[in-house]
Design an enzyme around this catalytic site. Structure first.
Site, PDB file in Angstrom:
ATOM      1  N   CYS A   1      -5.854   1.630  -8.033  1.00  0.00           N
ATOM      2  CA  CYS A   1      -5.145   2.527  -9.012  1.00  0.00           C
ATOM      3  C   CYS A   1      -3.933   1.948  -9.496  1.00  0.00           C
ATOM      4  CB  CYS A   1      -4.578   3.550  -7.352  1.00  0.00           C
ATOM      5  SG  CYS A   1      -5.677   4.729  -7.157  1.00  0.00           S
TER       6      CYS A   1
HETATM    7  N1  CO8 Z   1      -9.267  21.913   4.249  1.00  0.00           N
HETATM    8  C1  CO8 Z   1      -8.517  22.193   5.517  1.00  0.00           C
HETATM    9  N2  CO8 Z   1      -7.687  21.391   5.875  1.00  0.00           N
HETATM   10  C2  CO8 Z   1      -7.831  20.858   6.028  1.00  0.00           C
HETATM   11  C3  CO8 Z   1      -8.469  19.507   5.565  1.00  0.00           C
HETATM   12  C4  CO8 Z   1      -8.906  20.272   4.080  1.00  0.00           C
HETATM   13  N3  CO8 Z   1      -9.707  19.945   2.891  1.00  0.00           N
HETATM   14  N4  CO8 Z   1      -7.979  18.391   4.963  1.00  0.00           N
HETATM   15  C5  CO8 Z   1      -7.382  17.881   6.321  1.00  0.00           C
HETATM   16  N5  CO8 Z   1      -6.932  19.498   6.058  1.00  0.00           N
HETATM   17  C6  CO8 Z   1      -6.224  19.229   7.773  1.00  0.00           C
HETATM   18  C7  CO8 Z   1      -6.725  18.153   8.645  1.00  0.00           C
HETATM   19  O1  CO8 Z   1      -7.555  18.503   9.994  1.00  0.00           O
HETATM   20  C8  CO8 Z   1      -5.170  18.326   9.595  1.00  0.00           C
HETATM   21  O2  CO8 Z   1      -5.474  19.412  10.344  1.00  0.00           O
HETATM   22  P1  CO8 Z   1      -4.564  18.905  12.285  1.00  0.00           P
HETATM   23  O3  CO8 Z   1      -2.641  18.633  12.096  1.00  0.00           O
HETATM   24  O4  CO8 Z   1      -4.915  19.782  12.963  1.00  0.00           O
HETATM   25  O5  CO8 Z   1      -4.896  17.550  12.465  1.00  0.00           O
HETATM   26  C9  CO8 Z   1      -3.900  18.816   8.620  1.00  0.00           C
HETATM   27  O6  CO8 Z   1      -4.590  19.067   7.488  1.00  0.00           O
HETATM   28  C10 CO8 Z   1      -3.153  17.906   7.990  1.00  0.00           C
HETATM   29  O7  CO8 Z   1      -3.505  16.691   7.654  1.00  0.00           O
HETATM   30  P2  CO8 Z   1      -3.166  15.519   6.598  1.00  0.00           P
HETATM   31  O8  CO8 Z   1      -2.860  14.622   7.301  1.00  0.00           O
HETATM   32  O9  CO8 Z   1      -4.706  14.688   6.551  1.00  0.00           O
HETATM   33  O10 CO8 Z   1      -2.495  15.753   5.904  1.00  0.00           O
HETATM   34  P3  CO8 Z   1      -1.410  15.506   5.084  1.00  0.00           P
HETATM   35  O11 CO8 Z   1      -0.563  16.131   4.313  1.00  0.00           O
HETATM   36  O12 CO8 Z   1      -1.375  13.720   4.614  1.00  0.00           O
HETATM   37  O13 CO8 Z   1      -2.065  15.378   2.903  1.00  0.00           O
HETATM   38  C11 CO8 Z   1      -3.653  13.555   2.036  1.00  0.00           C
HETATM   39  C12 CO8 Z   1      -3.839  14.252   2.736  1.00  0.00           C
HETATM   40  C13 CO8 Z   1      -3.066  14.958   0.485  1.00  0.00           C
HETATM   41  C14 CO8 Z   1      -4.750  13.170   1.207  1.00  0.00           C
HETATM   42  C15 CO8 Z   1      -1.755  12.808   1.689  1.00  0.00           C
HETATM   43  O14 CO8 Z   1      -1.758  12.366   2.676  1.00  0.00           O
HETATM   44  C16 CO8 Z   1      -2.268  12.228   0.440  1.00  0.00           C
HETATM   45  O15 CO8 Z   1      -2.547  12.201  -0.473  1.00  0.00           O
HETATM   46  N6  CO8 Z   1      -1.898  10.893   0.719  1.00  0.00           N
HETATM   47  C17 CO8 Z   1      -1.181   9.947  -0.204  1.00  0.00           C
HETATM   48  C18 CO8 Z   1      -2.941   9.104  -0.994  1.00  0.00           C
HETATM   49  C19 CO8 Z   1      -3.285   7.882  -1.512  1.00  0.00           C
HETATM   50  O16 CO8 Z   1      -1.933   8.372  -3.246  1.00  0.00           O
HETATM   51  N7  CO8 Z   1      -3.969   7.800  -1.606  1.00  0.00           N
HETATM   52  C20 CO8 Z   1      -4.058   7.052  -2.571  1.00  0.00           C
HETATM   53  C21 CO8 Z   1      -5.238   6.500  -3.363  1.00  0.00           C
HETATM   54  S1  CO8 Z   1      -5.659   6.615  -4.460  1.00  0.00           S
HETATM   55  C22 CO8 Z   1      -6.905   3.909  -4.751  1.00  0.00           C
HETATM   56  O17 CO8 Z   1      -5.366   3.278  -4.985  1.00  0.00           O
HETATM   57  C23 CO8 Z   1      -8.140   4.655  -4.835  1.00  0.00           C
HETATM   58  C24 CO8 Z   1      -8.881   4.336  -5.809  1.00  0.00           C
HETATM   59  C25 CO8 Z   1     -10.461   4.070  -5.503  1.00  0.00           C
HETATM   60  C26 CO8 Z   1     -10.530   5.178  -6.514  1.00  0.00           C
HETATM   61  C27 CO8 Z   1     -12.477   5.059  -6.244  1.00  0.00           C
HETATM   62  C28 CO8 Z   1     -12.132   6.729  -5.288  1.00  0.00           C
HETATM   63  C29 CO8 Z   1     -13.504   6.795  -5.261  1.00  0.00           C
END
Ligand code: CO8
Length: 373
Positions: A156
């Site tokens: 990223c």
């Molecule tokens: N629908 C409903 N519920 C869900 C879903 C869904 N889709 N997904 C998860 N839940 C549930 C979980 O099961 C969990 O339930 P429980 O509490 O019962 O266990 C609850 O929701 C909370 O889940 P999370 O803790 O996972 O949720 P978060 O509040 O942490 O949100 C995010 C998840 C949005 C992913 C968040 O953690 C986030 O944005 N983190 C940072 C992400 C980030 O910046 N990543 C960088 C990636 S970019 C990069 O550098 C990669 C480059 C490569 C690119 C190529 C791409 C293919």
């Protein structure tokens, strides 16, 4: 030492958009069929059933409402759950090069530049379509640029790393006009059957023209300073590569696609980036209050809110830290450049801003800019 500036930026947006509703509908249909296919194992308690994804969760957790993609049909087809992007014969331009060229032409036009004015082309993106020849060389050829071209990948953060690399060429005198492009086909490496991340990414291409100040058009952006940082982490990882192409658990296995520990990423990257920005501000003799706007990496709206408030000392308004996440989702390296491209036209000469990216590696890059007359 010569001064490097941003002369113009360019953007190419794919024609298809997928709403959260459409994406969740296809995921849930896929999950239901999976549960039927594995009913015996689920009944025996050896595998957990797949639970439904939800539109409300996606928007609340990430700020994403829709995303642009190269191929919509394959992604929202519960039988496919991946983009269908046909391989092209070698005598046709490759998909990544094609989209980069469209964004590049936009930037060149805005700067009043011809391809032959360009001394170097850098293709900086999270995923390259092939090992070689470098995508950048194909892009250089398709545009008709001279000089040299090469690829670089810092996930990223590729665009800010690309801007610093281009600026260093200008500062050292080895080039006067560098075109840095970010074609991101994130849908190609996203696991659309992973409920935790199926909603995160979109496709796009951006371009940034970095030039020596003396040849730049009026109204350019002076680069006040660039700073890069990396710290190894396995929390965002993709093991796809040429060494595992023939492995039984090769292409299509979950670890050969995007994987992350999203919560850990959130927790660890926010302070890393906020500290880096604070340090860089100090080095440049600036304060958060000197910034008219921050064009932050577009990964998660809550993450940006936290980083922006740490830097500015107050909750940032949409005007101070604009988001494009709602319509574009996370477009990896291109995100902060889309935000800059779409939300910088109203800044007045003398006003300063920050382009900042962060992501896998971990990696982070900050580029402070000042609008000129
Ligand atoms: N629908 C409903 N519920 C869900 C879903 C869904 N889709 N997904 C998860 N839940 C549930 C979980 O099961 C969990 O339930 P429980 O509490 O019962 O266990 C609850 O929701 C909370 O889940 P999370 O803790 O996972 O949720 P978060 O509040 O942490 O949100 C995010 C998840 C949005 C992913 C968040 O953690 C986030 O944005 N983190 C940072 C992400 C980030 O910046 N990543 C960088 C990636 S970019 C990069 O550098 C990669 C480059 C490569 C690119 C190529 C791409 C293919």
């Amino acid at each position: 030492m010569k001064t490097a500036v941003i002369s113009a930026t360019g953007l190419w947006t794919p024609p298809h958009s997928i709403s959260n509703e459409e994406l969740v509908k296809s995921y849930n249909a896929w999950a239901d069929s999976w549960n039927v296919a594995y009913a015996a194992e689920i009944g025996a308690g050896t595998v957990d059933p797949k639970t439904h994804s939800s539109v409300e969760f996606i928007e609340k957790a990430s700020g994403i409402k829709s995303r642009f993609v190269i191929d919509k049909e394959g992604i929202i087809d519960p039988e496919t759950m991946a983009p269908r992007i046909d391989e092209r014969p070698n005598d046709q331009i490759s998909v990544m090069a094609e989209m980069a060229v469209l964004a590049a032409r936009d930037a060149l036009e805005r700067a009043g530049r011809k391809p032959e004015d360009i001394d170097a082309v850098i293709c900086a993106a999270s995923n390259m379509q092939r090992a070689y020849p470098a995508m950048a060389v194909e892009i250089q050829n398709a545009l008709g640029c001279g000089g040299f071209a090469f690829d670089m990948n810092v996930a990223c953060s590729s665009a800010t790393f690309g801007i610093q690399t281009a600026a260093d060429f200008i500062r050292s005198g080895s080039a006067r006009s560098v075109l840095m492009v970010n074609p991101e086909i994130c849908s190609g490496h996203l696991n659309f059957t992973d409920r935790d991340s199926h909603f995160i990414f979109g496709d796009v291409a951006t371009a940034v023209l970095v030039e020596e100040e003396s040849i730049a058009p009026a109204g350019h952006w002076k680069i006040l300073g660039t700073k890069l940082k990396t710290e190894f982490s396995n929390n965002i990882r993709n093991n796809f590569g040429f060494l595992n192409r023939a492995a039984p658990e090769g292409i299509g296995a979950p670890d050969k696609l995007f994987m992350q520990e999203g919560r850990k990423v959130f927790r660890e990257v926010v302070p890393m980036v906020a500290n880096m920005i604070a340090e860089h501000l100090g080095e440049l003799g600036l304060q958060g209050s000197d910034l008219r706007r921050m064009w932050l990496h577009q990964a998660n709206a809550n993450m940006n809110r936290l980083i922006a408030s740490k830097v500015l000392g107050h909750e940032a308004t949409e005007d101070e830290s604009p988001t494009v996440l709602d319509t574009y989702a996370n477009t990896s390296s291109a995100g902060s450049i889309i935000a800059f491209h779409k939300h910088s036209g109203d800044l007045k000469p003398g006003e300063k801003g920050l382009i900042c990216s962060f992501g896998a590696g971990y990696s982070a890059g900050s580029v402070f800019v000042e609008k000129t007359a």
